[in-house]
Design a protein around this motif. Structure first.
Motif, PDB file in Angstrom:
ATOM      1  N   ARG A  38     -93.118  36.579  73.449  1.00  0.00           N
ATOM      2  CA  ARG A  38     -91.771  36.199  73.054  1.00  0.00           C
ATOM      3  C   ARG A  38     -91.299  37.021  71.854  1.00  0.00           C
ATOM      4  NH1 ARG A  38     -88.203  32.049  73.555  1.00  0.00           N
ATOM      5  NH2 ARG A  38     -89.594  30.908  74.942  1.00  0.00           N
ATOM      6  N   TRP A  41     -90.228  40.353  73.227  1.00  0.00           N
ATOM      7  CA  TRP A  41     -89.140  40.227  74.188  1.00  0.00           C
ATOM      8  C   TRP A  41     -87.816  39.917  73.494  1.00  0.00           C
ATOM      9  CZ3 TRP A  41     -86.162  35.913  75.853  1.00  0.00           C
ATOM     10  CH2 TRP A  41     -85.402  36.146  77.013  1.00  0.00           C
ATOM     11  N   GLU A  42     -87.846  39.060  72.478  1.00  0.00           N
ATOM     12  CA  GLU A  42     -86.599  38.672  71.814  1.00  0.00           C
ATOM     13  C   GLU A  42     -85.955  39.823  71.045  1.00  0.00           C
ATOM     14  OE1 GLU A  42     -86.707  35.140  69.471  1.00  0.00           O
ATOM     15  OE2 GLU A  42     -87.124  33.831  71.181  1.00  0.00           O
ATOM     16  N   TRP A  43     -86.738  40.817  70.658  1.00  0.00           N
ATOM     17  CA  TRP A  43     -86.150  41.969  69.965  1.00  0.00           C
ATOM     18  C   TRP A  43     -85.199  42.749  70.874  1.00  0.00           C
ATOM     19  CZ3 TRP A  43     -85.529  42.772  65.090  1.00  0.00           C
ATOM     20  CH2 TRP A  43     -86.454  42.298  64.158  1.00  0.00           C
ATOM     21  N   GLN A  45     -83.221  41.269  73.107  1.00  0.00           N
ATOM     22  CA  GLN A  45     -82.136  40.387  73.505  1.00  0.00           C
ATOM     23  C   GLN A  45     -81.034  40.373  72.453  1.00  0.00           C
ATOM     24  OE1 GLN A  45     -82.461  39.185  76.657  1.00  0.00           O
ATOM     25  NE2 GLN A  45     -84.337  40.422  76.540  1.00  0.00           N
ATOM     26  N   GLU A  52     -83.535  32.403  77.887  1.00  0.00           N
ATOM     27  CA  GLU A  52     -84.752  31.912  77.245  1.00  0.00           C
ATOM     28  C   GLU A  52     -86.013  32.577  77.776  1.00  0.00           C
ATOM     29  OE1 GLU A  52     -87.054  29.378  74.657  1.00  0.00           O
ATOM     30  OE2 GLU A  52     -85.041  30.232  74.668  1.00  0.00           O
ATOM     31  N   ARG A 204     -83.730  32.952  67.097  1.00  0.00           N
ATOM     32  CA  ARG A 204     -84.119  34.222  67.713  1.00  0.00           C
ATOM     33  C   ARG A 204     -84.681  35.159  66.640  1.00  0.00           C
ATOM     34  NH1 ARG A 204     -84.459  31.929  72.421  1.00  0.00           N
ATOM     35  NH2 ARG A 204     -82.525  31.788  73.645  1.00  0.00           N
ATOM     36  N   TRP A 283     -88.798  30.698  62.518  1.00  0.00           N
ATOM     37  CA  TRP A 283     -88.854  31.074  63.929  1.00  0.00           C
ATOM     38  C   TRP A 283     -90.009  30.376  64.626  1.00  0.00           C
ATOM     39  CZ3 TRP A 283     -92.444  34.363  66.643  1.00  0.00           C
ATOM     40  CH2 TRP A 283     -92.025  34.718  67.931  1.00  0.00           C
TER      41      TRP A 283
END
Length: 323
Positions: A38, A41-43, A45, A52, A204, A283
């Motif tokens: 995660r 991956w969130e970097w 988005q 999600e 995030r 986070w």
């Protein structure tokens, strides 16, 4: 908006019951990512992305910002805002009038103002019900929801920094007053309660840039301040020869004139270590679920069905045709 379920005629109350059990709007269990997966991956988005997991499930906006009973949430958030505002007003009224020009020169006061703004934003989001409507697939959340999201992700790490720095660097053993206790601890706890008990706001990883930029700007301010001639106001028992009561500095540990090397070290540590760590803890806290999995499984998700996707496609075609 129609939820995707195994039973086409399922009513909304049945869907809500299923949400509370599975955290998603159909019977299948949603895909979950590991903690490290995660993070990376969130970097990739958007800052306020609703998606999600890579397979497509999105955050259900209404559940993220108002996870509990709406009427009770409005009551609590109204109380929180009124209480925080009373602290700000009391602080301003009791602050020496000759020193109010430098009031916003301190990080504690910035955190207090932003806390009031955050409580007001979460309250307004709860009252303004239409702002919590689920957007079309691929579309961002309502602008006011994103503003509230921004304030939450900025203010909580900032408050955490204020608490840590006050009790480790600024506190000198003086009597702890109501004002000091609320500004340097209690408000942080209430912010966490607002964001993750009354709501379940998904933080995030990219949002860490907000508090980091704030830390950089404040460090720049503390570097510029000694050259402005502003001082810190007129306080009793001050002396330019005493580092703890020097009327030219805002904080005794930040004194470029007399202690440039220790000052530089403090600002570097605060900016590049403390600020990122405070956000990282937030986070991680936002991902907490049962059995301390930290996989975000406590979040309620929304899975778009084919009808919702076709609505989005039709709308896009109309826009393209108009252009």
């Amino acid at each position: 908006m129609i939820e995707n379920t195994n039973t086409v005629n399922m009513n909304e109350s049945d869907a809500d019951k299923r949400n509370s059990v599975n955290g998603i709007t159909d019977d299948s269990q949603p895909e979950r990512m590991s903690y490290c997966s995660r993070f990376f991956w969130e970097w990739k988005q958007p800052f306020f992305g609703l998606k999600e997991v890579p397979s497509g499930e999105c955050i259900k906006v209404s559940a993220a910002f108002v996870a509990r009973n709406r009427a009770a949430t409005i009551f609590f958030r109204l109380c929180f805002f009124a209480w925080a505002l009373s602290i700000l007003v009391y602080n301003l009224v009791t602050y020496p009038s000759q020193n109010r020009f430098i009031y916003m020169g301190y990080l504690t006061h910035w955190a207090l103002v932003l806390t009031c703004a955050t409580f007001l934003a979460t309250l307004a989001c709860t009252i303004w019900k239409s702002s919590l409507d689920q957007p079309l697939q691929g579309e961002p959340a309502h602008a006011f929801v994103r503003l509230t999201w921004f304030l939450i992700s900025l203010t909580i790490p900032l408050q955490a920094m204020v608490v840590l720095l006050y009790w480790t660097l600024d506190y000198k053993g003086q009597r702890v007053t109501y004002l000091n206790a609320t500004r340097h601890g209690v408000l942080l706890v209430v912010l966490l309660f607002d964001g993750f008990v009354l709501g379940n706001i998904p933080i995030r990883i990219k949002q860490g840039l907000f508090s980091f930029i704030m830390a950089v700007l404040f460090s720049i301010w503390l570097t510029i301040h000694p050259h402005t001639g502003l001082g810190n106001g007129d306080w009793p028992n001050e002396s330019d020869t005493n580092d703890d009561t020097n009327d030219d500095v805002l904080y005794s540990v930040v004194n470029w004139k007399d202690n440039p090397t220790p000052t530089a070290i403090v600002l570097i540590i605060v900016t590049f270590v403390v600020a990122p760590l405070m956000f990282f803890f937030l986070w991680t806290f936002s991902l907490a679920s049962k059995c301390l999995k930290f996989d975000g499984s406590s979040r309620t998700l929304h899975r778009y069905n084919e009808e919702e996707a076709s609505v989005k496609g039709s709308a896009s075609e109309l826009i393209d045709a108009a252009l």
